[in-house]
Motif scaffolding. Structure first.
Motif, PDB file in Angstrom:
ATOM      1  N   MET A 124      79.471  93.728 -12.172  1.00 35.42           N
ATOM      2  CA  MET A 124      79.184  94.536 -13.364  1.00 35.42           C
ATOM      3  C   MET A 124      79.419  93.709 -14.626  1.00 35.42           C
ATOM      4  N   VAL A 125      80.506  92.918 -14.583  1.00 34.94           N
ATOM      5  CA  VAL A 125      80.881  92.123 -15.742  1.00 34.94           C
ATOM      6  C   VAL A 125      79.871  91.004 -16.005  1.00 34.94           C
ATOM      7  N   LEU A 126      79.331  90.421 -14.935  1.00 36.64           N
ATOM      8  CA  LEU A 126      78.418  89.293 -15.089  1.00 36.64           C
ATOM      9  C   LEU A 126      76.977  89.719 -15.321  1.00 36.64           C
ATOM     10  N   ALA A 127      76.672  90.977 -15.079  1.00 37.87           N
ATOM     11  CA  ALA A 127      75.274  91.414 -15.182  1.00 37.87           C
ATOM     12  C   ALA A 127      74.810  91.350 -16.624  1.00 37.87           C
TER      13      ALA A 127
ATOM     14  N   PHE B  10      79.310  81.784 -19.435  1.00 40.17           N
ATOM     15  CA  PHE B  10      79.613  83.204 -19.314  1.00 40.17           C
ATOM     16  C   PHE B  10      79.225  83.973 -20.565  1.00 40.17           C
ATOM     17  N   ASN B  13      78.679  91.499 -20.048  1.00 42.47           N
ATOM     18  CA  ASN B  13      77.812  92.653 -20.052  1.00 42.47           C
ATOM     19  C   ASN B  13      78.163  93.480 -21.292  1.00 42.47           C
ATOM     20  N   LEU B  16      79.367  97.268 -21.477  1.00 40.59           N
ATOM     21  CA  LEU B  16      80.673  97.737 -21.056  1.00 40.59           C
ATOM     22  C   LEU B  16      81.590  98.017 -22.236  1.00 40.59           C
TER      23      LEU B  16
END
Lengths: 420, 418
Positions: A124-127, B10, B13, B16
């Motif tokens: 989820m974080v990398l999407a 990096f 998203n 979030l």
């Protein structure tokens, strides 16, 4: 406005409609349904990574008592902080740091509902729009399912069967581009039973460094090694490339149903400083549900007080099972096992389909095996290797021997009539 | 080869951060960081719905024992099926059926990691391009946060303070269109402390049926109704409109940390099954986290063996606390309570900043209250009503009195000089 049969304007999320049942649980359920119920033989399941149904694979009393004590204290019936109870985070940081050349702090560790949840969170974080991720083949299909759900493009790199299932690093370099968010490495290996050497892991880290991508190190089978290669955590090389370490107590403590895992950020060189990863992770935890507080409360005791004998007993059992499984499979020419397993709970075998009369592929083999022998194995297509099988050796020895015996009977029965 | 941090690819998203900023926990964290560390008095938490820290709210030993038995049996250490283990699902079906005119089957029950995950499931399942959902205002901001993450459009209908926080049906009808998939009803009410009558819920069912939308009934505070109106589950109307009931043991058993909830389809006509919603629920559960197997294993004992006097004890304390809260609020001129709470753990009060010096709005009030009096109250903006406050009464009554006394002092200190 009255209606006879009222139409309700309800329709489901397209991403979920018809999402195929290729997940491990779905396929195993299908195979179990195919077992002939009238048969006298008891069903043997060598298809999943959960030996807790077999006696001899019970968690340590230290863990049970820790959980009960935490519960009875009545200190942990409340909501936990979203990123996890501080004492649990600190305990996991300390536990992981034992095998690293630097110390993790509690702020580097987040508590998740099992390793599966850690996978969900990191993806989820990398999407982000256009991102892609490098996954091993054969691999663990939950990564594919979650990556798809998060709309991350999946690119598979091969594990090389005749090189101990090592990673094809040339291919990794060819696949990576500016949109590659990470590469996933599963060590000890599921489904292959491999344990990578220090040298290989170092090369993987150097490749990741070259490509400028972080590594998602799935170490859910950490320390479950019994061959010549010791377990080396990928975090050892985190100064070359940042590592997201995923783990849990599910496998090493034989308690997958306790759903207690972690996501640790190993980044001693602070390559991610100034990037928004911590905020993203916190943001993610604010909108998901976490593991029970009292199990988190028990973690310090579980990690610190479990006796070494518990671990060595389990590894000894796994070693014995792996050895017997491998040698018995050597006696079945219809199957080829390229690597004697050195860790985890599985081995991969290739089906020599040309030797069978009437077996079309791996799923056909498994369906027929379920029906005729009440034995459940996982067909390789689920992990991206059609016409291979994943066999779990983490089982009670008698069940394992019985099971492999049934494979042999099946193969003999379905063998191509000897014309030469 | 040397690599500088500039090369690290990096990028997070972005969704979030915005989605999570509006949760209750986010706001409470901000308020708590405003507490004055040198204040020797204990902080009084009137901001969240978790009384488990107070001894008078301790859960029943039946529940504790059920968990211990389950752990020691070593029968529940394995992975559970994605929908939950059958004995637990059956126990929930039986438990809920006690208050329904039909029997639920275990297949109608899906076990989740608390009611929070049940919300996650149903919102994800109902998301599709262009779809919208109707949420109450004031409401529970986790719905908004999760809907934002699923790209599900949110439209707010009003709850009417002068009518016991009942649903404003005119606003519901005005908002609904052909892309509306559901409306959410939280009963007993968070944040309002309301308990809806049978007649009102029947009107909700009729409205939903007229609009062709399903009802999501958030009943996490089920049975915590201690006023004149009894708790009536929305599922009672499941034959006229499909209802998805969300619940858990968190509130009734005072164990929010155990993370055991459920999503139940109250749909005797099978509309959710025929439309594929049930398949979507299972598909999403297949790729989501599960509740702990041994807690599921303890569930039958918890639901079946808990004694009635535990439940009545909790209700009595809540009733007493709600009374104290309501009476004390009357003594504080700058806050007004339109509706005495009859259920759940909260009450909404309106803030009159014209009576205060140097306080511009609800967030201001709460930040200053935290820093000056070490009392945490939730600003209404978090639940959709600016210049209101949500006050939790579900704490130990003596602490509640102390907290309300401090709020009164705060008022006196800040009241506009005449």
């Amino acid at each position: 406005m009255e209606n006879g049969e009222k139409n309700f304007n309800v329709r489901g999320n397209e991403k979920l409609i018809g999402s195929s049942d290729t997940a491990i649980r779905g396929v195993l359920a299908l195979l179990k349904d195919n077992v002939d119920q009238s048969m006298q033989k008891p069903m043997i399941v060598l298809g999943h990574g959960d030996p807790t149904s077999f006696s001899g694979f019970r968690t340590t009393q230290v863990a049970e008592e820790a959980v009960i004590e935490a519960l009875k204290s009545a200190q942990y019936n409340c909501y936990a902080p979203t990123v996890g109870l501080l004492s649990a985070r600190g305990a996991v940081a300390e536990y992981l740091s034992r095998d690293l050349p630097y110390k993790l702090s509690s702020t580097n560790v987040h508590i998740t509902s099992g390793c599966a949840h850690a996978i969900e969170i990191i993806l989820m974080v990398l999407a982000r729009p256009g991102a892609n991720i490098l996954l091993p083949k054969p691999g663990f299909p939950y990564y594919d399912a979650r990556a798809e759900f998060s709309e991350i493009e999946i690119r598979h790199y091969d594990l090389i069967s005749d090189r101990g299932w090592e990673i094809n690093l040339d291919q990794v370099e060819a696949l990576a581009d500016d949109n590659t968010a990470a590469m996933v490495v599963i060590n000890p290996g599921n489904p292959c039973g491999s344990v990578y050497s220090y040298q290989h892991l170092e090369q993987v880290a150097m490749t990741a460094q070259l490509l400028g991508i972080p590594i998602i190190a799935d170490e859910v089978y950490d320390h479950l090694t019994f061959g010549s290669n010791p377990f080396v955590p990928m975090g050892v090389f985190a100064s070359l490339a940042p590592v997201f370490t995923l783990g849990s107590i599910s496998k090493r403590w034989l308690a997958p149903g306790w759903r207690l895992g972690w996501l640790a950020i190993c980044d001693p060189a602070r390559n991610f400083q100034g990037n928004t990863i911590d905020d993203c992770i916190k943001g993610c935890f604010n909108i998901v549900s976490g593991p029970p507080t009292f199990i988190q409360g028990a973690i310090p005791q579980i990690l610190e007080n479990t006796r070494e004998e518990f671990f060595s007993d389990i590894n000894a059992k796994l070693k014995e099972c792996a050895g017997i499984a491998y040698s018995k499979i050597q006696e079945i020419p219809w199957l080829t096992c390229p690597l004697k397993p050195e860790g985890s709970m599985f081995l991969m075998v290739r089906l020599n389909l040309g030797m069978f009369e009437d077996v079309a592929d791996d799923m056909d083999f498994c369906l027929k095996l379920a029906r005729e022998e009440a034995l459940i194995l996982l067909p390789g297509f689920v992990m991206g290797m059609k016409n291979w099988l994943r066999i779990t050796f983490a089982a009670e020895l008698s069940a394992l021997q019985d099971g492999i015996g049934r494979i042999k009977s099946f193969c003999v029965r379905h063998s191509l009539a000897a014309a030469h | 080869m040397e690599n500088t941090s500039d090369n690290w690819k990096f990028k997070g998203n972005k969704e979030l951060n915005s989605a999570s900023a509006i949760t209750v926990r986010g706001a409470l964290n901000a308020l708590m960081s405003n507490l004055n560390a040198s204040d020797e008095r204990a902080a009084i938490p009137l901001g969240h719905g978790d009384p488990s820290a107070f001894p008078c709210f301790r859960t029943t030993t039946v529940a504790d024992d059920a968990i211990c038995d389950s752990v020691r049996s070593a029968k529940f250490n394995s992975y559970s099926p994605t929908v939950g283990i059958l004995p637990a699902r059956r126990a929930v079906a039986d438990y809920l059926s006690q208050d329904l005119p039909y029997k639920l089957s275990p297949d109608d029950v899906y076990l989740t990691l608390g009611c929070t995950q049940a919300i996650e499931v149903i919102l994800t399942v109902l998301s599709s391009p262009g779809a919208n959902i109707l949420l109450p205002r004031p409401g529970f901001p986790y719905y908004e946060a999760r809907a934002a993450f699923c790209n599900l459009e949110v439209r707010h209908f009003d709850l009417l303070p002068e009518k016991g926080w009942e649903v404003d049906f005119d606003s519901v009808e005005a908002l609904a269109d052909k892309n509306t998939v559901a409306m959410v009803i939280i009963n007993p009410g968070n944040p309002c402390g309301s308990v809806y009558s049978y007649e009102h819920l029947e009107k909700v069912a009729k409205m939903a049926k007229k609009l062709g939308i399903i009802v999501i009934a958030d009943e996490v505070y089920d049975h915590l109704a201690f006023g004149s109106k009894p708790f009536v589950p929305m599922g009672v109307f499941g034959s006229s409109v499909p209802v998805v009931t969300l619940g858990s043991i968190s509130k009734r058993w005072i164990v929010p940390g155990w993370r055991l909830g459920w999503l139940v389809t109250n749909d005797p006509n099978g509309i959710l099954r025929k439309s594929g919603i049930v398949d979507c629920i299972i598909a999403f559960l297949n790729v989501s986290a599960d509740p702990v197997t041994f807690i599921q294993g303890a569930l039958p004992q918890i639901l079946e063996k808990t004694k009635e006097d535990f439940f009545s004890k909790i209700k009595t304390i809540l009733r007493q606390a709600a009374d104290i809260c309501y009476e004390k609020i009357k003594e504080i001129p700058c806050i007004e309570c339109p509706q005495k709470p009859e259920g759940s753990m909260f009450v909404m009060v309106k803030l009159d900043t014209s009576l205060l010096d140097g306080i511009d709005n609800d967030m201001d009030f709460c930040l200053s209250l935290a820093s000056e009096e070490s009392v945490i109250v939730l600003p209404g903006i978090c639940v959709g009503l600016r210049n209101w406050l949500r006050i939790t009464f579900a704490i130990e009554p003596a602490s509640l009195e102390d907290g309300l006394r401090r709020i009164k002092s705060f008022y006196e200190r800040h009241s506009k000089k005449k």
